[in-house]
Motif scaffolding. Structure first.
Motif, PDB file in Angstrom:
ATOM      1  N   ASP A  72      -1.214  -6.702  -1.851  1.00 16.56           N
ATOM      2  CA  ASP A  72      -2.250  -6.552  -0.725  1.00 16.56           C
ATOM      3  C   ASP A  72      -1.854  -5.843   0.684  1.00 16.56           C
ATOM      4  O   ASP A  72      -2.195  -6.156   1.812  1.00 16.56           O
ATOM      5  N   ASN A  73      -1.191  -4.826   0.383  1.00 17.08           N
ATOM      6  CA  ASN A  73      -1.035  -3.613   1.497  1.00 17.08           C
ATOM      7  C   ASN A  73      -1.600  -2.215   1.154  1.00 17.08           C
ATOM      8  O   ASN A  73      -1.551  -1.374   1.419  1.00 17.08           O
ATOM      9  N   ALA A  83      -2.050  -7.156   4.363  1.00 14.98           N
ATOM     10  CA  ALA A  83      -0.694  -6.630   4.438  1.00 14.98           C
ATOM     11  C   ALA A  83       0.079  -8.122   4.764  1.00 14.98           C
ATOM     12  O   ALA A  83       1.323  -7.995   5.029  1.00 14.98           O
ATOM     13  N   GLY A  84      -0.359  -9.198   4.082  1.00 13.58           N
ATOM     14  CA  GLY A  84       0.321 -10.502   4.421  1.00 13.58           C
ATOM     15  C   GLY A  84       0.129 -11.061   5.870  1.00 13.58           C
ATOM     16  O   GLY A  84       0.960 -11.921   6.337  1.00 13.58           O
ATOM     17  N   CYS A  85      -0.932 -10.719   6.696  1.00 10.63           N
ATOM     18  CA  CYS A  85      -0.944 -10.812   8.075  1.00 10.63           C
ATOM     19  C   CYS A  85      -2.406 -11.171   8.090  1.00 10.63           C
ATOM     20  O   CYS A  85      -3.206 -10.027   8.420  1.00 10.63           O
ATOM     21  N   PRO A  86      -2.923 -12.411   8.296  1.00 11.11           N
ATOM     22  CA  PRO A  86      -4.354 -12.850   8.511  1.00 11.11           C
ATOM     23  C   PRO A  86      -4.919 -11.873   9.798  1.00 11.11           C
ATOM     24  O   PRO A  86      -6.007 -11.254   9.686  1.00 11.11           O
ATOM     25  N   ILE A 110      -8.376  -6.662 -10.466  1.00 11.16           N
ATOM     26  CA  ILE A 110      -8.859  -8.021 -10.494  1.00 11.16           C
ATOM     27  C   ILE A 110      -8.597  -8.894  -9.199  1.00 11.16           C
ATOM     28  O   ILE A 110      -9.051  -9.845  -9.193  1.00 11.16           O
ATOM     29  N   GLY A 111      -7.519  -8.238  -8.362  1.00 14.25           N
ATOM     30  CA  GLY A 111      -7.476  -9.002  -7.333  1.00 14.25           C
ATOM     31  C   GLY A 111      -6.466  -8.414  -6.307  1.00 14.25           C
ATOM     32  O   GLY A 111      -5.626  -7.646  -6.714  1.00 14.25           O
ATOM     33  N   LYS A 112      -6.037  -9.231  -5.217  1.00 17.83           N
ATOM     34  CA  LYS A 112      -4.858  -8.630  -4.163  1.00 17.83           C
ATOM     35  C   LYS A 112      -3.939  -9.703  -4.177  1.00 17.83           C
ATOM     36  O   LYS A 112      -3.990 -10.956  -4.053  1.00 17.83           O
ATOM     37  N   SER A 161       0.537  -4.230 -12.507  1.00 15.81           N
ATOM     38  CA  SER A 161       0.335  -4.588 -11.433  1.00 15.81           C
ATOM     39  C   SER A 161       0.769  -3.362 -10.569  1.00 15.81           C
ATOM     40  O   SER A 161       1.870  -2.644 -10.911  1.00 15.81           O
ATOM     41  N   LEU A 162       0.427  -2.975  -9.231  1.00 14.48           N
ATOM     42  CA  LEU A 162       0.772  -2.165  -8.346  1.00 14.48           C
ATOM     43  C   LEU A 162       1.720  -2.887  -7.269  1.00 14.48           C
ATOM     44  O   LEU A 162       1.285  -3.936  -6.875  1.00 14.48           O
ATOM     45  N   GLY A 163       2.880  -2.501  -6.758  1.00 16.48           N
ATOM     46  CA  GLY A 163       3.618  -2.889  -5.750  1.00 16.48           C
ATOM     47  C   GLY A 163       3.835  -1.793  -4.917  1.00 16.48           C
ATOM     48  O   GLY A 163       3.290  -0.518  -5.354  1.00 16.48           O
ATOM     49  N   THR A 164       4.840  -1.917  -3.908  1.00 11.47           N
ATOM     50  CA  THR A 164       5.292  -0.656  -3.156  1.00 11.47           C
ATOM     51  C   THR A 164       6.606  -0.796  -3.044  1.00 11.47           C
ATOM     52  O   THR A 164       7.224  -1.930  -3.222  1.00 11.47           O
ATOM     53  N   ASP A 165       7.410   0.203  -2.646  1.00 12.14           N
ATOM     54  CA  ASP A 165       8.927   0.203  -2.606  1.00 12.14           C
ATOM     55  C   ASP A 165       9.382   1.097  -1.522  1.00 12.14           C
ATOM     56  O   ASP A 165       9.009   2.232  -1.403  1.00 12.14           O
TER      57      ASP A 165
END
Length: 575
Positions: A72-73, A83-86, A110-112, A161-165
């Motif tokens: 979710d970023n 980005a994990g911050c509402p 399908i989702g974040k 799934s997609l992540g970031t690094d």
């Protein structure tokens, strides 16, 4: 689930994309205590992508109907990015470029998924949406920052799934959840539409269950290449063996309560590497440790502040405390322009050294030197997180491509993994080395008769690259039958009035297991056998009907003793 398996099920009519999505939605609801999702799968978001499949020929779209999860970023059109911050939330009108490419290839978002806030962390606990639980042992960390993305695949709620690094976030969660994690060189995958952590270092990554799956996603992520007849096509990276594998010659750093088990698992991984048919060279890896120190003890942490500092200043109390502490650390350390250039010059020297060292070679390290419980991370959030990056932080600064691979478990429900690194332009060598390592993946197989050492069918095991591990015994719940066959062979049958039977345990590569099983005649088969220590193992079993015409030799306690007695009785006395 794997991409190839799912494609086959679709083609054979055993499953439809809609039915699969409905199953995933149900499972996500049942397992919501794992804190995998920020925006969980719901049919209202998924249905438009399912509708598009009806106009797409499955044979022409490599990811047709394949469900994937999104950290979710990374922007998905019409779905909130947090980005994990509402307080940071916004709803993008366009998807990130990487999402567009995957959807154009037929994949279904399908989702974040949950993450360490602003992708700052390697533990998976720094989120106001809850701590993501490890997929196998919930009390342990999942790894971060791409925590939800990894656990979604490991729990079967997504095929990939997609992540970031930036510092290891696409590799650490792979190791802790028994997955493959792949990170290309910087810029090979598009990052437009991704909330930056360190924009000059950030990479989008993929988690999947198999090496084939990550490289198929990689081909789509890189975009279509010009093909014959004027048609563009997706091209997967070629596979070439490197000239050598480089392993650290200095003692490695292991940490946490499982450190001894991790050290043993690394030693087992080295033995598998020795089976790859690639020369191994042990080298001084201090270069990589020095590079790692630049990431958080150098001015790159100021790049995070340049992207997020204004938001942090304007939203007091809305930032996860340890995340804000890290983001503000650049202000405390007082980095200026001169310190940036000093670090860049130092990094350039390290890159030159790395290029020389890694020419035609692939570096191999543990992905992690240990792991922690979520409670332990809560007590020491900074030091435990730092430990998780010990073998990962150098990667993006040196612009290496990397693949995290599962290896033999360090303990029950305790995955262990290694990471392979290669320099830019040697992606084919990375793939080649990874492929050779995965071929060495093996299982333990218990044999009780003609396949034991010194008997006629031992050669079948040796021809399949199997190796003897140990002698053992079954639990006292088996009978041994000499079958009415030519040549005579034993059959192991489960029975309440049984005894403990001698067996040998061999290690056979999984890739050769099918070849071996095809050599096994009825009434014998392969199943699960309980050993003397109550553990279970794959091994030879026999169908009960075979005892009708067989001879019960359970009393001998094993095939070797029974054959020795038969030989002595059949041999005439001499002298």
């Amino acid at each position: 689930m794997t991409i190839s398996t799912l494609k086959t099920m679709y083609k054979n009519g055993k499953l439809t994309p809609l039915a699969l999505m409905e199953d995933i939605i149900r499972q996500a609801e049942q397992e919501k205590e794992h804190n995998i999702w920020i925006t969980p799968p719901v049919l209202a978001h998924i249905q438009p992508y399912l509708d598009k499949l009806e106009q797409m020929n499955p044979d022409e779209y490599p990811l047709w109907g394949i469900p994937f999860a999104i950290k979710d970023n990374i922007d998905l059109a019409g779905v909130t990015t947090t980005a994990g911050c509402p307080a940071y939330s916004y709803q993008p009108e366009k998807s990130a470029d990487i999402i567009t490419r995957l959807v154009e290839a037929g994949a279904i978002p399908i989702g974040k998924t949950n993450l360490d806030q602003f992708a700052t962390g390697l533990v998976g606990t720094r989120s106001p949406f809850g701590e993501t639980h490890n997929a196998l042992k919930p009390e342990l960390i999942s790894g971060g920052s791409s925590s939800g993305s990894a656990v979604a695949v490991a729990r079967g709620q997504a095929v990939f799934s997609l992540g970031t690094d930036t510092a290891g976030s696409g590799r650490v969660p792979a190791a802790l959840n028994d997955l493959v994690g792949y990170k290309s060189n910087i810029g090979d995958w598009p990052t437009r539409g991704v909330v930056p952590a360190c924009a000059t270092l950030d990479c989008v990554t993929v988690f999947a269950s198999t090496l084939d799956d990550v490289y198929l996603v990689d081909a789509v992520a890189r975009g279509k290449q010009p093909g014959g007849n004027g048609k563009d096509k997706y091209e997967t990276i070629a596979s070439v063996k490197p000239q050598k594998l480089l392993l650290p010659k200095e003692p490695l750093y292991f940490y946490g309560e499982f450190k001894d088990a991790y050290r043993t698992a690394w030693e087992a991984a080295v033995r598998r590497l020795e089976l790859c048919g690639i020369p191994i060279e042990y080298v001084d890896c201090s270069l990589f440790n020095k590079t790692s120190s630049l990431l958080y003890d150098g001015p790159w942490v100021a790049e995070r502040w340049s992207d997020l500092g204004e938001f942090v200043e304007n939203h007091p109390g809305d930032i996860f405390p340890v995340t804000e502490q890290i983001l503000r650390s650049s202000l405390v350390k007082g980095y200026d322009a001169a310190s940036v250039f000093t670090a860049l010059h130092e990094l350039r020297e390290y890159k030159e050294q790395a290029d020389l060292l890694l020419k035609d070679a692939v570096l191999v390290m543990p992905t992690c030197g240990g792991t922690w419980t979520r409670e332990q991370v809560a007590v020491s959030p900074v030091s435990t997180n730092s430990d998780m990056g010990h073998y990962t932080n150098h990667c993006n600064l040196l612009d290496l491509n990397a693949v995290a691979l599962p290896s033999d478990y360090a303990g029950e429900q305790l995955p262990f993994g290694i990471t392979m690194f290669a320099m830019r332009g040697q992606e084919n060598m990375l793939k080649g080395a990874a492929g050779e390592f995965m071929k060495t993946e093996a299982i333990e197989l218990a044999v009780c008769g003609l396949h034991m050492r010194g008997f006629p069918l031992e050669k079948q095991l040796l021809d399949c690259d199997a190796s003897f591990i140990r002698s053992d015994r079954t639990a006292p719940c088996y009978r041994l039958i000499r079958l009415n066959s030519v040549p005579a062979k034993p059959g192991l049958i489960r029975s309440e009035q049984g005894s403990s039977i001698a067996v040998e345990v061999w290690r056979i590569p999984i890739g050769r297991l099918g070849e071996f099983i095809r050599l096994v005649p009825a009434p014998l088969g392969i199943g699960r056998i309980k050993l003397e220590d109550e553990s279970e193992i794959t091994g030879f079993i026999c169908e009960p009907y075979a005892e009708i015409n067989g001879e019960d030799i359970t009393g001998y306690g094993g095939w070797a003793a029974a054959e020795l007695d038969r030989f002595q009785n059949d041999t005439p006395a001499t002298g």
